[in-house]
Structures are given as structure tokens and as C-alpha cells.
Design a protein around this motif. Sequence first.
Motif, short mmCIF file in Angstrom:
data_model
loop_
_atom_site.label_atom_id
_atom_site.label_comp_id
_atom_site.label_asym_id
_atom_site.label_seq_id
_atom_site.Cartn_x
_atom_site.Cartn_y
_atom_site.Cartn_z
N GLU A 23 4.03 5.47 -1.64
CA GLU A 23 4.50 4.89 -0.38
C GLU A 23 3.36 4.78 0.52
O GLU A 23 3.53 5.36 1.55
N SER A 24 2.40 4.21 0.14
CA SER A 24 1.05 3.99 0.76
C SER A 24 1.14 2.92 1.77
O SER A 24 1.67 1.91 1.64
N ASN A 25 0.49 3.15 3.03
CA ASN A 25 0.46 2.03 3.85
C ASN A 25 -0.98 1.37 3.68
O ASN A 25 -1.30 0.54 4.52
N GLU A 27 -3.56 -0.81 1.82
CA GLU A 27 -3.76 -2.22 1.10
C GLU A 27 -4.93 -2.76 0.60
O GLU A 27 -5.98 -2.42 1.76
N HIS A 50 -7.07 -2.56 4.39
CA HIS A 50 -6.12 -2.43 5.60
C HIS A 50 -5.29 -1.25 5.59
O HIS A 50 -4.28 -0.80 4.59
N ASN A 51 -4.81 -0.73 6.82
CA ASN A 51 -3.89 0.42 6.89
C ASN A 51 -2.82 -0.17 7.88
O ASN A 51 -2.98 -0.51 8.92
N ALA A 52 -1.64 -0.44 7.03
CA ALA A 52 -0.39 -1.01 7.80
C ALA A 52 0.50 0.18 8.51
O ALA A 52 1.32 0.00 9.20
N GLY A 53 -0.06 1.44 8.38
CA GLY A 53 0.61 2.55 8.90
C GLY A 53 0.36 2.75 10.44
O GLY A 53 -0.36 1.85 11.14
N ASP A 54 0.75 3.70 11.02
CA ASP A 54 0.69 4.07 12.44
C ASP A 54 -0.21 5.27 12.51
O ASP A 54 -0.25 5.93 13.62
N ASP A 57 -6.11 6.87 8.68
CA ASP A 57 -6.49 7.41 7.17
C ASP A 57 -7.94 7.48 7.10
O ASP A 57 -8.89 6.90 7.92
N ALA A 95 -5.22 3.00 12.02
CA ALA A 95 -3.84 2.52 11.98
C ALA A 95 -3.73 1.05 12.55
O ALA A 95 -4.17 0.75 13.54
N ALA A 132 -3.06 8.83 2.30
CA ALA A 132 -2.24 7.98 1.38
C ALA A 132 -2.64 8.67 -0.27
O ALA A 132 -1.59 8.11 -1.09
#
Length: 166
Positions: A23-25, A27, A50-54, A57, A95, A132
Amino acid sequence: MFKKTVFAGLMASAVFASAATAESNIEIHDAYARASGMSAVAGAAFMMIHNAGDQDDQLIDARSDVSARVELHTHIMEDGIAKMRRVEGGFTIPAGGGHILERGADHVMFMGLTQPFEQGAEIPVTLVFEHAGEIEIMIPVDLERTAGEMNHDHDHDHGDAGSMNH
């Protein structure tokens, strides 16, 4: 031929499944590896992360069986000479943004290659992130790519290009 195609498809599915189950953000885009020649003892890998999370990381480690050691490296100028140095603590992936590993800058370094990097081959690499966790990828060897040649044609929007951390 059919067996190779089915096997390649299954391997690609396994790579994407491992990232999805985490369930990683995070990519990974446009990854490729190079070595300077068939008798080279070292090689490097480059990619767009790329970090699609908020939440920021951190890429803290990389592992692979293709070499005796794998380290996160960068280039620094010392007395007018560019030198590679290990980066303790790794690279921040902001993020909603990203970080590019490219030639002449940050990269994954393979030292003590156990086999030559052959054009078209793929090498297994595990990227370890602080949040992640571990993401396993297959990185194609591309000995023909020139420095600075990144493929920015992938199917999602990074938003403001300024958000990419070079």
C-alpha cells in the motif's frame, strides 16, 4: 518463446503486486541501470521516484544480489574534481513530489559486480523506504542511454514540475 513471455508477464505482475500489497504511495518510473563496459566492476541505477502520499518518505537503502555492495551515492565537488560519496541517511522523497536519481548526481551504486550488466537484461533491486518499506523492482540495463536522457512520458501528472527535487 511462449514460456518466456508468460514467465516475463508473471514476473512483472509479481513486482507490481509486491508494491501494491505494501500500500505504498511510492512510484518508480523510468528506472535503468548502466555499467561502463563488460569488464566493469561497478555499475549504477537511475530512476524517478514519486511520492503520491501526504507524508515525506526517505529512501534509506537499496539491495541486490548483482554486486557485493549496494549503496546510495551522490557526486560532490572536491578540489575541482567530481567524486562519488555514499549518502548516509539516504534521499528524501517529498510528499506530493519526487526525487530524481540521475547520472552525475544521486544514484544507486553497485560495487563488486557478480556479473556484467548486459544490454536488455534486467536486474532485481529492493529499494528500502522509511515509511513505504521494501519495494522490489526489476531494473532494465540500458547501456545506450546518454547522460541526462530521462523518459518523462509516463501516464500521470506530477503537478508543478518545480515539485520534483533534482
